[in-house]
Design an enzyme around this catalytic site. Structure first.
Site, mmCIF file in Angstrom:
data_model
loop_
_atom_site.group_PDB
_atom_site.id
_atom_site.type_symbol
_atom_site.label_atom_id
_atom_site.label_comp_id
_atom_site.label_asym_id
_atom_site.label_seq_id
_atom_site.Cartn_x
_atom_site.Cartn_y
_atom_site.Cartn_z
ATOM 1 N N CYS A 139 0.818 -1.207 0.000
ATOM 2 C CA CYS A 139 0.000 0.000 0.000
ATOM 3 C C CYS A 139 0.861 1.270 0.000
ATOM 4 O O CYS A 139 1.497 1.591 -0.994
ATOM 5 C CB CYS A 139 -0.949 -0.038 1.196
ATOM 6 S SG CYS A 139 -2.177 1.284 1.254
ATOM 7 N N HIS A 140 0.928 2.009 1.122
ATOM 8 C CA HIS A 140 1.716 3.233 1.243
ATOM 9 C C HIS A 140 3.050 3.020 1.959
ATOM 10 O O HIS A 140 3.840 3.964 2.065
ATOM 11 C CB HIS A 140 0.920 4.297 2.019
ATOM 12 C CG HIS A 140 -0.203 4.916 1.255
ATOM 13 N ND1 HIS A 140 -1.336 4.227 0.888
ATOM 14 C CD2 HIS A 140 -0.371 6.188 0.793
ATOM 15 C CE1 HIS A 140 -2.162 5.040 0.246
ATOM 16 N NE2 HIS A 140 -1.605 6.227 0.167
ATOM 17 N N CYS A 167 -16.293 -17.545 18.002
ATOM 18 C CA CYS A 167 -17.102 -16.461 18.569
ATOM 19 C C CYS A 167 -18.574 -16.859 18.657
ATOM 20 O O CYS A 167 -18.936 -17.772 19.385
ATOM 21 C CB CYS A 167 -16.894 -15.196 17.737
ATOM 22 S SG CYS A 167 -17.650 -13.699 18.403
ATOM 23 N N HIS A 168 -19.451 -16.190 17.895
ATOM 24 C CA HIS A 168 -20.877 -16.506 17.869
ATOM 25 C C HIS A 168 -21.231 -17.550 16.817
ATOM 26 O O HIS A 168 -22.398 -17.931 16.683
ATOM 27 C CB HIS A 168 -21.702 -15.241 17.603
ATOM 28 C CG HIS A 168 -21.775 -14.293 18.758
ATOM 29 N ND1 HIS A 168 -20.675 -13.614 19.226
ATOM 30 C CD2 HIS A 168 -22.820 -13.913 19.547
ATOM 31 C CE1 HIS A 168 -21.035 -12.845 20.239
ATOM 32 N NE2 HIS A 168 -22.328 -13.006 20.464
#
Length: 387
Positions: A119-120, A312-313
């Site tokens: 990216c940057h 998690c869920h």
């Protein structure tokens, strides 16, 4: 320490995926990864940003997760590490002006150690004088600066383009993580075996951002074929995601996450053609657990004893499918009641990153556990990374 160690240089408002995906993926593969930021110490936070194409002339930005550093910048030495990871986002704009960062990066470059830049973050390499005569790509607006630094600029054909020039691996965005991370593992001397697997991800709106992207891209980087599907959606559609974080409240906070692009059409799905299933967490499992076709698909994977990883869920779906009776299982603590009522033996996630394997089933409580979660899933799949 693992067989190899890697340094990740962070900063405030680095891109969320571009920090966390390599950080957790490389740990899952058995590497030691230290994340540091100048002016900060172990346990401090770096704010992250979510960058994506939202139909405007440049990327949009939202607040991402809080990234917890696991080492202190002032205590690290380049000689102690085998490779360097530079995330993108906005952080590199100011890190490129930090003399200590530039000096550290220069040492990695001079030693010829593998460096990944996305990216940057190529701005930091330019400031370190590490790009002269080197082929390199980046997020396109960074190109003129790299040319001025003496680089041989490679215009990215897409945001997934990856360019390798010796020890330098560069890419324009997190869409390139599959090749980007794969090449970095190879540059570190890694050998990947057993990765010819086809893996299905069961997605839904407002699944947790990390909990889909990190395992999805981590498995892709190993060479697995990963497909993401969602009921009533087709290949190319998006699922919005949620950033669930732990910010001192009595439960997790929520912010908008990245838009996750689906790779296959749910109605065309042949579950029997896949080797394994991943169920991300977040809020989507609450409604996916009510979908009869989802329940039938999950039962197929569990009854055929194919590897299933749920976090998690996501265990709400397993409970609704009636496949947890007699199994040992963990989940996000708020899901404990569902797990226990489904006939499973509850395993306490203490600490929250602790994951468990019971037969063909891997369960975790939340995204901080991804290194264990992915590593245990790899073991079930027969995938090995050796250095």
């Amino acid at each position: 320490m693992g067989p190899k160690s890697v340094l990740l240089i962070c900063g405030d408002y680095m891109e969320d995926y571009e920090a966390m995906v390599p950080f957790q993926a490389l740990q899952a593969y058995g590497l030691t990864v230290h994340a540091v930021c100048p002016g900060k110490k172990v346990g401090d936070l770096c704010r992250t940003s979510i960058h994506q194409d939202s139909g405007h002339q440049t990327f949009s930005e939202m607040r991402g997760h809080n990234f917890v550093l696991n080492a202190t910048f002032d205590e690290v030495e380049a000689s102690s590490y085998d490779g360097l990871v530079l995330p993108g986002g906005r952080a590199p704009e100011y890190l490129a002006h930090n003399a200590s960062v530039v000096e550290l990066v220069t040492k990695f470059s001079s030693a010829g150690k593998p460096i990944t830049s996305i990216c940057h973050s190529q701005l930091i390499l330019a400031a370190a004088g590490a790009l002269k005569g080197r082929e390199c790509t980046a997020y396109p607006p960074v190109g003129p600066t790299l040319v001025a630094a003496g680089a041989h600029w490679v215009q990215p054909e897409s945001l997934a383009t990856t360019v390798v020039d010796g020890n330098l691996i560069s890419a324009p965005s997190y869409f390139g993580h599959r090749e980007f991370i794969h090449h970095f593992v190879k540059a570190l001397g890694g050998t990947i075996t057993g990765s010819n697997k086809k893996i299905l991800f069961l997605c839904g709106d407002y699944m947790e951002d990390y909990e889909v992207a990190v395992p999805f891209q981590s498995l892709q980087a190993l060479g697995c074929h990963a497909d993401a599907v969602c009921p009533e959606k087709k290949a190319g559609d998006i699922c919005p995601t949620a950033v669930h974080d732990f910010e001192g409240d009595q439960t997790y906070s929520e912010k908008p996450g990245h838009d996750f692009v689906l790779t296959a059409t749910y109605d065309d799905l042949d579950a029997s053609s896949y080797d394994a299933l991943v169920i991300p967490g977040g809020r989507s499992p609450e409604y996916l657990a009510l979908n009869e076709s989802v329940i039938a698909m999950v039962k197929h994977f569990m009854e055929t004893k194919k590897p299933v990883a749920s976090i998690c869920h996501g265990q709400l779906i397993l409970a609704a499918a009636g496949v947890l009776k007699g199994r040992k299982c963990t989940a996000y603590p708020a899901v404990k009641l569902n797990v226990v009522l489904s006939g499973a033996t509850w395993l306490e996630p203490d600490p929250i990153d602790h994951c468990y394997t019971d037969g063909n089933l891997v369960t975790g409580a939340a995204w901080p556990g991804h290194p264990q979660f992915i590593s245990q899933f790899m073991a079930l799949l027969g995938i090995q990374v050796s250095f």
